[in-house]
Scaffold this active site. Structure first.
Site, PDB file in Angstrom:
ATOM      1  N   GLY A  40     -13.057 -15.420   7.378  1.00 21.19           N
ATOM      2  CA  GLY A  40     -13.562 -16.424   8.329  1.00 21.19           C
ATOM      3  C   GLY A  40     -14.591 -15.811   9.254  1.00 21.19           C
ATOM      4  O   GLY A  40     -15.151 -14.754   8.949  1.00 21.19           O
ATOM      5  N   ASN A  41     -14.867 -16.476  10.339  1.00 22.10           N
ATOM      6  CA  ASN A  41     -15.795 -15.906  11.320  1.00 22.10           C
ATOM      7  C   ASN A  41     -15.393 -16.359  12.719  1.00 22.10           C
ATOM      8  O   ASN A  41     -14.453 -17.132  12.883  1.00 22.10           O
ATOM      9  CB  ASN A  41     -17.246 -16.273  10.983  1.00 22.10           C
ATOM     10  CG  ASN A  41     -17.453 -17.768  10.976  1.00 22.10           C
ATOM     11  OD1 ASN A  41     -17.317 -18.433  11.996  1.00 22.10           O
ATOM     12  ND2 ASN A  41     -17.755 -18.322   9.806  1.00 22.10           N
ATOM     13  N   PHE A  42     -16.130 -15.875  13.721  1.00 22.14           N
ATOM     14  CA  PHE A  42     -15.701 -16.076  15.112  1.00 22.14           C
ATOM     15  C   PHE A  42     -16.122 -17.419  15.710  1.00 22.14           C
ATOM     16  O   PHE A  42     -15.912 -17.656  16.889  1.00 22.14           O
ATOM     17  CB  PHE A  42     -16.266 -14.955  16.003  1.00 22.14           C
ATOM     18  CG  PHE A  42     -15.657 -13.614  15.694  1.00 22.14           C
ATOM     19  CD1 PHE A  42     -14.298 -13.420  15.868  1.00 22.14           C
ATOM     20  CD2 PHE A  42     -16.433 -12.569  15.221  1.00 22.14           C
ATOM     21  CE1 PHE A  42     -13.719 -12.189  15.583  1.00 22.14           C
ATOM     22  CE2 PHE A  42     -15.869 -11.341  14.942  1.00 22.14           C
ATOM     23  CZ  PHE A  42     -14.500 -11.145  15.115  1.00 22.14           C
TER      24      PHE A  42
END
Ligand code: CTP
Length: 404
Positions: free
Chosen positions: A212-214
């Site tokens: 995923g990412n932030f």
């Protein structure tokens, strides 16, 4: 003003059906054209002849008429400017909440895209039962449903614990809503449909892990809410996010993976006048999702990744004249050049650039610093601001594009 409004009045099996006769009379007096649909059990309370006489239209009850003609629910739904279900019994509310359609009224409700107002009517125990409460909660989350008692404009006291609102109050409420809508029309984006994406996507590795990412979704949500305040009707396709108090006027479509976001966006895009893709879509996903949790391997773990669909590129290909498509670009180097290339490659009308070099900009935080670049390479630089303020700049820019 209800003058000239085409109103479908749904009447269900409740003793409050007697009040619906007064409601028909008052609606007609206010200049509305009223067609009545009854559920079969409503006939046990008041005879259809009462309503047909008052409305000066035949009353619709079954899918076919005694002489074998079809009562077309889709035609009825399309005819209406608004649908009012008063009284709405616990049974009908439950069916509406779940999409059951075993009578003409429910089939028409499911086909209707106009606003639907419901006036619940039942005894106190039924109204306060958790099942009914849950159904009403569910209905409230549907975009075109308004439950006046919950709306603040009619004190819930008027409904008692399930007592149907007085016809005079319903008329009052409907007229007010209609006026409000007329005022809304004056907003810069009223009548426009917008599609916004927000948040990250999660690409599953196994049942418990993902890539995923932030991204928090804050930028996309701020844009969606700003579009609503400028009059647009907005659909927000969002990845996994932790924000709950989103403006209820926004239609939310929650997804997890890039593929799911792709499918939702492709479906919604055809209806959208304005599309803003602010989601941080994962570019890669594991080639397979392990069925069982991957065990700690002695030799470490190598994941083979493949590309996810590039949603924006695909929308760019599908874009028709009159549709405005805006992308985001998150860059770490050669920012302007890379963003301008993305704009061309993805057939966008404008691109919103954020650079990781700007402190306080980009995913996760509450602030952002953007540059908008258009097809003629015209660039507008903005200061570092709260994302809610950045959203205003972006939406003002959109409104200015639509004026041209
Ligand atoms: N985007 C998309 N689908 C993807 C990846 C990105 O629709 N699979 C969209 C994003 O929502 C954003 C725009 O494309 O509006 C640009 O995203 P960005 O990550 O900056 O660029 P990429 O096209 O992924 O290129 P790169 O990562 O190589 O810079």
């Amino acid at each position: 003003m209800l003058q000239g409004k085409k109103i479908l009045l749904g009447i269900t099996g409740s003793i409050a059906a007697y009040k619906a006769a007064v409601l028909v009379r008052l609606l007609v007096k206010a200049g509305a054209e009223v067609k009545v649909i009854m559920t079969p059990s409503a006939k046990d309370f008041v005879a259809p002849l009462t309503y047909s006489t008052l409305s000066k239209h035949p009353v619709y009850i079954d899918f076919s008429t005694p002489d074998g003609k079809w009562n077309n629910h889709v035609e009825l739904a399309n005819w209406a400017d608004m649908m009012v279900i008063a009284p709405a019994s616990a049974n009908t509310i439950a069916k509406m909440a779940t999409g059951l359609c075993d009578n003409l009224l429910l089939a028409t409700y499911l086909s209707a895209s106009c606003p639907v107002y419901i006036a619940p009517a039942m005894d106190r125990e039924m109204y306060t039962h958790l099942s009914t409460k849950a159904n009403l909660e569910r209905l409230k989350s549907y975009k075109n449903i308004v439950i006046p008692a919950e709306d603040g404009e009619l004190a819930s006291g008027l409904f008692g614990e399930g007592r149907m609102a007085e016809p005079e109050h319903i008329i009052d409420f409907l007229s007010k809503r209609d006026n409000q809508k007329k005022n809304d029309k004056k907003l810069p984006l009223s009548g426009k449909k917008a599609l916004v994406t927000a948040g990250p996507t999660y690409e599953a590795i196994d049942p418990v892990r993902f890539i995923g990412n932030f991204s928090s979704g804050k930028m996309g949500i701020a844009i969606a809410e700003r579009l609503v305040s400028e009059g647009a009707s907005v659909t927000l396709v969002h990845g996994p996010i932790h924000i709950t108090n989103i403006n209820p006027a926004i239609k939310l479509i929650g997804v997890t993976s890039a593929q799911e976001m792709h499918d939702a966006c492709v479906k919604e895009f055809t209806k959208a006048d304005i599309t803003i893709m602010s989601a941080a879509v994962a570019d890669f996903r594991p080639i397979t999702k392990a069925i069982e949790k991957i065990k700690k391997a002695d030799a470490g773990l190598t994941l083979k990744l493949v590309h996810t669909p590039d949603i924006l590129t695909e929308l760019g290909k599908k874009k028709k004249a009159g549709q405005l498509l805006i992308g985001f670009a998150l860059e770490t180097n050669n920012e302007q050049k890379n963003a301008a290339e993305k704009l061309k490659k993805k057939n966008l009308d404008a691109i919103v650039l954020n650079s990781t070099h700007n402190k306080g900009a980009g995913p996760g935080g509450d602030t952002n610093k953007i540059t908008i670049i258009d097809r003629n390479n015209k660039t507008i630089n903005f200061e570092l601001k709260l994302k809610t303020e950045v959203a205003k700049d972006i939406v003002n820019y959109i409104a200015s594009c639509l004026k041209k």
